[in-house]
Design a protein around this motif. Structure first.
Motif, mmCIF file in Angstrom:
data_model
loop_
_atom_site.group_PDB
_atom_site.id
_atom_site.type_symbol
_atom_site.label_atom_id
_atom_site.label_comp_id
_atom_site.label_asym_id
_atom_site.label_seq_id
_atom_site.Cartn_x
_atom_site.Cartn_y
_atom_site.Cartn_z
ATOM 1 N N LEU A 209 0.814 -1.221 0.000
ATOM 2 C CA LEU A 209 0.000 0.000 0.000
ATOM 3 C C LEU A 209 0.842 1.264 0.000
ATOM 4 C CD1 LEU A 209 -2.775 -0.852 2.653
ATOM 5 C CD2 LEU A 209 -2.836 -1.198 0.173
ATOM 6 N N LEU A 210 1.977 1.219 0.700
ATOM 7 C CA LEU A 210 2.752 2.426 0.971
ATOM 8 C C LEU A 210 4.238 2.169 0.801
ATOM 9 C CD1 LEU A 210 0.859 3.323 4.281
ATOM 10 C CD2 LEU A 210 0.557 4.474 2.060
ATOM 11 N N SER A 211 5.013 3.246 0.826
ATOM 12 C CA SER A 211 6.467 3.109 0.807
ATOM 13 C C SER A 211 6.934 2.394 2.074
ATOM 14 C CB SER A 211 7.117 4.490 0.739
ATOM 15 O OG SER A 211 6.904 5.183 1.969
ATOM 16 N N PRO A 212 8.147 1.855 2.095
ATOM 17 C CA PRO A 212 8.642 1.196 3.316
ATOM 18 C C PRO A 212 8.583 2.104 4.546
ATOM 19 C CG PRO A 212 10.049 0.615 1.476
ATOM 20 C CD PRO A 212 9.090 1.654 0.967
ATOM 21 N N ALA A 213 8.947 3.373 4.382
ATOM 22 C CA ALA A 213 8.936 4.293 5.522
ATOM 23 C C ALA A 213 7.515 4.536 6.027
ATOM 24 C CB ALA A 213 9.591 5.616 5.139
ATOM 25 N N SER A 214 6.587 4.750 5.107
ATOM 26 C CA SER A 214 5.207 5.005 5.506
ATOM 27 C C SER A 214 4.552 3.751 6.072
ATOM 28 C CB SER A 214 4.401 5.534 4.326
ATOM 29 O OG SER A 214 4.807 6.847 3.988
ATOM 30 N N THR A 215 4.908 2.587 5.528
ATOM 31 C CA THR A 215 4.388 1.324 6.063
ATOM 32 C C THR A 215 4.797 1.162 7.512
ATOM 33 O OG1 THR A 215 4.416 0.238 3.895
ATOM 34 C CG2 THR A 215 4.446 -1.188 5.839
ATOM 35 N N GLN A 216 6.076 1.366 7.784
ATOM 36 C CA GLN A 216 6.567 1.219 9.158
ATOM 37 C C GLN A 216 5.961 2.276 10.079
ATOM 38 O OE1 GLN A 216 8.248 -1.422 10.374
ATOM 39 N NE2 GLN A 216 7.804 -2.139 8.287
ATOM 40 N N LYS A 217 5.729 3.458 9.547
ATOM 41 C CA LYS A 217 5.136 4.516 10.367
ATOM 42 C C LYS A 217 3.731 4.126 10.810
ATOM 43 C CE LYS A 217 4.229 9.466 10.579
ATOM 44 N NZ LYS A 217 5.104 9.640 11.745
ATOM 45 N N LEU A 218 2.915 3.686 9.847
ATOM 46 C CA LEU A 218 1.536 3.344 10.193
ATOM 47 C C LEU A 218 1.486 2.124 11.113
ATOM 48 C CD1 LEU A 218 -1.439 3.726 10.097
ATOM 49 C CD2 LEU A 218 -1.491 2.700 7.809
ATOM 50 N N LEU A 219 2.289 1.115 10.840
ATOM 51 C CA LEU A 219 2.305 -0.059 11.720
ATOM 52 C C LEU A 219 2.772 0.324 13.125
ATOM 53 C CD1 LEU A 219 3.745 -2.788 9.324
ATOM 54 C CD2 LEU A 219 1.399 -2.645 10.214
ATOM 55 N N GLY A 220 3.700 1.270 13.197
ATOM 56 C CA GLY A 220 4.158 1.745 14.506
ATOM 57 C C GLY A 220 3.053 2.465 15.264
ATOM 58 N N LEU A 221 2.279 3.292 14.561
ATOM 59 C CA LEU A 221 1.164 3.989 15.195
ATOM 60 C C LEU A 221 0.114 2.995 15.688
ATOM 61 C CD1 LEU A 221 0.692 6.952 12.679
ATOM 62 C CD2 LEU A 221 1.624 7.099 14.995
ATOM 63 N N MET A 222 -0.149 1.962 14.894
ATOM 64 C CA MET A 222 -1.129 0.948 15.277
ATOM 65 C C MET A 222 -0.634 0.111 16.462
ATOM 66 S SD MET A 222 -2.276 -0.137 11.400
ATOM 67 C CE MET A 222 -3.322 -1.524 11.876
ATOM 68 N N THR A 223 0.651 -0.169 16.493
ATOM 69 C CA THR A 223 1.216 -0.923 17.615
ATOM 70 C C THR A 223 1.139 -0.125 18.908
ATOM 71 O OG1 THR A 223 2.734 -2.072 16.115
ATOM 72 C CG2 THR A 223 3.294 -2.111 18.453
ATOM 73 N N ALA A 224 1.255 1.188 18.787
ATOM 74 C CA ALA A 224 1.217 2.055 19.975
ATOM 75 C C ALA A 224 -0.190 2.263 20.513
ATOM 76 C CB ALA A 224 1.848 3.413 19.644
ATOM 77 N N GLN A 225 -1.216 1.828 19.751
ATOM 78 C CA GLN A 225 -2.596 1.949 20.219
ATOM 79 C C GLN A 225 -2.875 0.820 21.206
ATOM 80 O OE1 GLN A 225 -7.044 1.586 18.443
ATOM 81 N NE2 GLN A 225 -5.844 -0.095 19.196
ATOM 82 N N VAL A 226 -3.068 1.139 22.473
ATOM 83 C CA VAL A 226 -3.278 0.107 23.485
ATOM 84 C C VAL A 226 -4.627 0.255 24.190
ATOM 85 C CG1 VAL A 226 -0.833 -0.262 23.889
ATOM 86 C CG2 VAL A 226 -2.043 1.450 25.240
ATOM 87 N N ILE A 227 -5.338 1.330 23.914
ATOM 88 C CA ILE A 227 -6.664 1.544 24.498
ATOM 89 C C ILE A 227 -7.654 1.789 23.356
ATOM 90 C CG2 ILE A 227 -8.060 3.019 25.995
ATOM 91 C CD1 ILE A 227 -5.506 3.822 27.437
ATOM 92 N N PRO A 228 -8.767 1.045 23.307
ATOM 93 C CA PRO A 228 -9.190 -0.040 24.198
ATOM 94 C C PRO A 228 -8.337 -1.302 24.007
ATOM 95 C CG PRO A 228 -11.055 0.871 22.959
ATOM 96 C CD PRO A 228 -9.808 1.376 22.310
ATOM 97 N N ASN A 229 -8.298 -2.127 25.030
ATOM 98 C CA ASN A 229 -7.504 -3.356 25.042
ATOM 99 C C ASN A 229 -8.440 -4.536 24.801
ATOM 100 O OD1 ASN A 229 -5.574 -5.288 25.398
ATOM 101 N ND2 ASN A 229 -5.159 -4.812 27.535
ATOM 102 N N ARG A 230 -8.469 -5.043 23.576
ATOM 103 C CA ARG A 230 -9.413 -6.110 23.215
ATOM 104 C C ARG A 230 -8.686 -7.394 22.822
ATOM 105 N NH1 ARG A 230 -13.658 -1.814 20.457
ATOM 106 N NH2 ARG A 230 -14.131 -0.875 22.483
ATOM 107 N N VAL A 231 -8.389 -7.595 21.548
ATOM 108 C CA VAL A 231 -7.648 -8.788 21.139
ATOM 109 C C VAL A 231 -6.319 -8.854 21.888
ATOM 110 C CG1 VAL A 231 -6.407 -9.851 19.215
ATOM 111 C CG2 VAL A 231 -8.734 -8.998 18.877
ATOM 112 N N ARG A 232 -5.693 -7.701 22.067
ATOM 113 C CA ARG A 232 -4.399 -7.617 22.749
ATOM 114 C C ARG A 232 -4.445 -8.237 24.150
ATOM 115 N NH1 ARG A 232 -0.604 -3.588 21.370
ATOM 116 N NH2 ARG A 232 -2.302 -2.578 20.225
ATOM 117 N N ALA A 233 -5.603 -8.126 24.824
ATOM 118 C CA ALA A 233 -5.722 -8.611 26.202
ATOM 119 C C ALA A 233 -5.539 -10.119 26.308
ATOM 120 C CB ALA A 233 -7.076 -8.212 26.778
#
Length: 303
Positions: A209-233
């Motif tokens: 979907l995106l360049s390597p830099a943008s891919t890592q950026k979005l995945l990093g933002l998603m990884t940093a999302q911890v609230i609400p805690n659902r599947v992650r729990a």
């Protein structure tokens, strides 16, 4: 005697077949049991191995209201324009108290803008939107994009079908107030099939979907999302999740949407895509959250 022998042989074969059931069949059955608990709500579940594309799913034949889960694909559409050079991360967007849309996982950008106008960068809007699920931020990003149709065209152009973005959080909230949950669900605005969400996640993690830099950026933002805690729990220690959740309000004791979709990475590097969309449910938040955690645990165990 022969009849007894044949019956015994048949029983042994049936037992052997049950014991030798493939892992996917076992996972499918376990996920179906959780979905059965969710009735009369509809719990849609998809678990995919992104390396092979093989998946199991429950209740796939419908569109589910995305709610804040749509913030990840909107962020991807914005980052695609950053990659193309038509936007920059340091471009500033002027926000005033009139632009504030209620709702965020934690006190975030909207709370700050309530106190007075400020200029905010695209980078700050992306962080607030995805990591903190701030509604003011995502609606500002949609205005920069030119509306939900632009995000949908981006997804379609990348081969992500079954996912549509029509409007921002503010407009959707007004639609809920004017027409009610049943009408919003029937309209299929801001919605996705399980396959559409899985396709988005698979293509994102594969760098399609995106360049390597943008891919890592979005995945990093998603990884940093911890609230609400659902599947992650439900994930064991050492497992990582890059996800985006979504939550609607409740009307007459039923919640239109409670969602989580993301990419699980095991300590050994194996990945699974998991999409869990709960629709039109009378379940309490605590009860539903336990189902999400159970799905996370089952998925991790199957890896």
């Amino acid at each position: 005697m022969l009849k007894q022998l044949l019956c015994g042989t048949a029983l042994a074969l049936a037992t052997s077949a049950a014991l030798a059931a493939p892992p996917d069949a076992t996972l499918q059955a376990s996920l179906q049991k959780i979905a059965d608990k969710a009735r009369p709500g509809t719990l849609g579940i998809l678990v995919m191995d992104p390396a092979s594309g093989e998946s199991v799913s429950v209740n796939p034949d419908r569109h589910y209201l995305l709610m804040s889960a749509f913030k990840a694909p909107i962020a991807a559409a914005v980052l695609s324009q950053v990659d193309a050079g038509t936007l920059s991360l340091d471009r500033k967007v002027h926000l005033t108290p009139a632009d504030v849309v209620g709702g965020s996982a934690v006190p975030s950008l909207g709370e700050a803008v309530k106190k007075g106008a400020r200029d905010v960068t695209i980078d700050e809007l992306l962080h607030a939107s995805v990591t903190q699920s701030d509604n003011t931020a995502v609606d500002a990003l949609l205005r920069v994009l030119g509306g939900g149709a632009t995000a949908t065209r981006f997804l379609e152009s990348k081969g992500v079908h079954g996912m549509r973005i029509d409007m921002g959080e503010g407009e959707l909230s007004r639609m809920f107030e004017a027409k009610g949950s049943a009408a919003v669900l029937a309209s299929q605005v801001d919605s996705s099939t399980l396959d559409g969400a899985a396709s988005f996640l698979r293509k994102l993690q594969a760098g399609e979907l995106l360049s390597p830099a943008s891919t890592q950026k979005l995945l990093g933002l998603m990884t940093a999302q911890v609230i609400p805690n659902r599947v992650r729990a439900g994930l064991p220690a050492g497992y990582q999740l890059a996800d985006k959740t979504g939550t609607s309000g409740a009307e007459n004791g039923r919640r239109a949407a409670l969602n989580d979709m993301g990419i699980i990475t095991a300590p050994n590097g194996q990945k699974r895509i998991v999409v869990v969309f709960l629709a039109d449910s009378p379940a309490s938040m605590d009860e539903a959250t336990k189902w999400f955690a159970e799905i996370g645990k089952l998925t991790a165990t199957s890896m």
